[in-house]
Scaffold this motif. Structure first.
Motif, PDB file in Angstrom:
ATOM      1  N   TYR A 105       2.244  65.121 -40.116  1.00  0.00           N
ATOM      2  CA  TYR A 105       3.661  65.465 -40.103  1.00  0.00           C
ATOM      3  C   TYR A 105       4.524  64.256 -40.455  1.00  0.00           C
ATOM      4  CZ  TYR A 105       1.792  69.459 -37.650  1.00  0.00           C
ATOM      5  OH  TYR A 105       1.045  70.571 -37.327  1.00  0.00           O
ATOM      6  N   ARG A 152       9.736  74.118 -42.869  1.00  0.00           N
ATOM      7  CA  ARG A 152       8.686  73.874 -41.857  1.00  0.00           C
ATOM      8  C   ARG A 152       9.120  72.719 -40.948  1.00  0.00           C
ATOM      9  NH1 ARG A 152       3.139  72.866 -44.316  1.00  0.00           N
ATOM     10  NH2 ARG A 152       4.208  71.955 -46.109  1.00  0.00           N
ATOM     11  N   TYR A 344       1.839  73.100 -33.422  1.00  0.00           N
ATOM     12  CA  TYR A 344       2.578  72.867 -34.658  1.00  0.00           C
ATOM     13  C   TYR A 344       1.769  73.283 -35.884  1.00  0.00           C
ATOM     14  CZ  TYR A 344       6.161  70.240 -32.097  1.00  0.00           C
ATOM     15  OH  TYR A 344       7.172  69.871 -31.254  1.00  0.00           O
ATOM     16  N   ARG A 345       0.455  73.127 -35.816  1.00  0.00           N
ATOM     17  CA  ARG A 345      -0.365  73.552 -36.950  1.00  0.00           C
ATOM     18  C   ARG A 345      -0.222  75.057 -37.178  1.00  0.00           C
ATOM     19  NH1 ARG A 345      -5.438  71.347 -35.728  1.00  0.00           N
ATOM     20  NH2 ARG A 345      -4.721  69.454 -36.775  1.00  0.00           N
ATOM     21  N   ARG A 346      -0.182  75.813 -36.099  1.00  0.00           N
ATOM     22  CA  ARG A 346      -0.060  77.266 -36.223  1.00  0.00           C
ATOM     23  C   ARG A 346       1.344  77.684 -36.653  1.00  0.00           C
ATOM     24  NH1 ARG A 346       1.890  81.083 -32.694  1.00  0.00           N
ATOM     25  NH2 ARG A 346       1.997  79.605 -30.937  1.00  0.00           N
ATOM     26  N   THR A 347       2.343  77.049 -36.115  1.00  0.00           N
ATOM     27  CA  THR A 347       3.716  77.505 -36.327  1.00  0.00           C
ATOM     28  C   THR A 347       4.381  76.904 -37.569  1.00  0.00           C
ATOM     29  OG1 THR A 347       4.507  75.783 -34.809  1.00  0.00           O
ATOM     30  CG2 THR A 347       4.096  77.980 -33.888  1.00  0.00           C
ATOM     31  N   GLU A 349       2.528  75.952 -40.392  1.00  0.00           N
ATOM     32  CA  GLU A 349       1.616  75.980 -41.520  1.00  0.00           C
ATOM     33  C   GLU A 349       2.335  76.478 -42.760  1.00  0.00           C
ATOM     34  OE1 GLU A 349      -1.461  78.972 -41.652  1.00  0.00           O
ATOM     35  OE2 GLU A 349      -0.571  79.956 -39.914  1.00  0.00           O
ATOM     36  N   ASP A 350       1.820  76.065 -43.929  1.00  0.00           N
ATOM     37  CA  ASP A 350       2.418  76.457 -45.208  1.00  0.00           C
ATOM     38  C   ASP A 350       1.990  77.893 -45.520  1.00  0.00           C
ATOM     39  OD1 ASP A 350       3.442  76.699 -47.720  1.00  0.00           O
ATOM     40  OD2 ASP A 350       2.732  74.749 -48.423  1.00  0.00           O
ATOM     41  N   THR A 351       2.943  78.794 -45.541  1.00  0.00           N
ATOM     42  CA  THR A 351       2.634  80.215 -45.810  1.00  0.00           C
ATOM     43  C   THR A 351       3.080  80.646 -47.200  1.00  0.00           C
ATOM     44  OG1 THR A 351       4.762  80.855 -44.802  1.00  0.00           O
ATOM     45  CG2 THR A 351       2.830  80.794 -43.366  1.00  0.00           C
TER      46      THR A 351
END
Length: 353
Positions: A105, A152, A344-347, A349-351
């Motif tokens: 990050y 993000r 933070y990885r879950r919320t 993440e690049d979607t």
């Protein structure tokens, strides 16, 4: 007493004896006070970048941490880190900003306006509106930093910064994920006392703050907590958080920009503030972390219960940790990171696909 408390005592003794440890700001080129702090920028590793920017006419001092192998042409999630009351960016906020940068990050930790190396007079004004605006200002700056994906953006608030992060996130919908560590509801404590121990003196203290405001109009600034405490005075403080906090800020992790004092007139704003007011407006993922032995735990539990606007929320208690120990004791910092990293990885993440 947890098994790591003797480490804190040893650090106090070492500094009192004039020994220099890894947490001594005088031996760090960036004046960082935490163990494992960056001492030089090395290609391919986490780097630190001191920056300054303007916020409402005041110059704000901040540190930006870039992740290993940072490439401004790539796309990175970012996290704003808000420091505790009386703290500065070089202490625990910097530690967590650096640890999060290690996870990929781009992070920022800034001194609050009127505090630390940031501008503003009189010094050490401590008003909730300012602290909330500080968080928004960090978001403004970091989302325009090269390589940052503004969609993000995460938020981490520590201690008082945690309460103000909750307040900022109620209406600041840029923050896609909100986390707090050892959240301290500054308004509730300034109004009611720690553990609601000063309910009977609210009106008296409001009168003192009002009188202080009147004196400010004639140029006389009155401060609360204006005198550093002796070891004997620290030992007599009524709450463990305050005793350990005095050791942390005045001994083990001291920094010249850090100060427990605040203008007495600030109480006029603090005492009508509460971090949990309208907390149901937070509708994004929420992670609240606190030590299981923290005497401040009741504030996190109260806020968590009232945060009914999101179903994606978790309260995590670090087993055996007190409030201040979550700032720096490696075992407890690692425990906090073990929850922050997947959160933070879950919320964030690049979607985009």
């Amino acid at each position: 007493m947890t098994k790591l408390k003797p480490l804190a005592l040893a650090a106090v003794v070492a500094l009192a004896a004039g020994e220099v440890g890894a947490a001594d700001y005088r031996k760090n080129p960036f004046t960082l006070t935490y163990d494992g702090a960056i001492t030089e920028n090395v290609a391919g590793k986490v780097n630190i970048h001191p920056v300054k920017y303007m916020l409402n006419g005041l110059e704000i001092a901040a540190n930006v941490y870039t992740p290993p192998g940072y490439d401004p042409g790539q796309s990175y999630p970012a996290i704003v880190v808000a420091h505790p009351n009386g703290g500065v960016k070089e202490q625990t906020a910097g530690l967590y900003a650096q640890r999060l940068a290690e996870q990929g990050y781009l992070t920022i930790a800034a001194d609050a306006a009127y505090q630390g190396a940031s501008g503003g007079e009189p010094r050490n004004v401590d008003k909730p509106a300012n602290r909330i605006e500080d968080i928004s200002g960090m978001a403004d700056y970091i989302t325009h930093y090269a390589g940052v994906d503004a969609s993000r953006l995460g938020l981490l608030g520590i201690c008082g910064g945690g309460g103000y992060s909750l307040a900022a996130a109620k209406t600041g919908k840029r923050f896609q994920a909100i986390a707090t560590l050892s959240m301290f509801n500054s308004g509730r404590v300034r109004r009611n006392g720690f553990e609601d121990s000063q309910l009977s003196s609210i009106q008296e203290r409001l009168q003192q703050a009002s009188d202080a405001r009147a004196q400010e109009a004639s140029g006389k600034i009155i401060y609360a907590n204006d005198t550093p405490l002796t070891d004997e005075q620290i030992a007599k403080l009524p709450f463990e958080m305050y005793r350990q906090g005095a050791e942390y800020y005045q001994r083990t992790n001291a920094h010249p920009g850090s100060s427990a004092r605040y203008t007495l007139s600030s109480l006029l704003d603090l005492m009508r503030f509460d971090a949990t007011d309208q907390i149901e407006l937070i509708n994004k993922p929420l992670l609240m972390i606190a030590g299981s032995k923290a005497d401040s735990l009741y504030m996190t539990e109260d806020a968590f219960a009232k945060a009914t606007g999101t179903s994606d929320k978790e309260l995590f208690k670090i087993d055996g940790a007190t409030h201040i120990e979550t700032y720096w004791v490696p075992e407890y910092v690692n425990a906090a990171m073990s929850k922050l990293t997947p959160f933070y990885r879950r919320t964030l993440e690049d979607t985009r696909g």
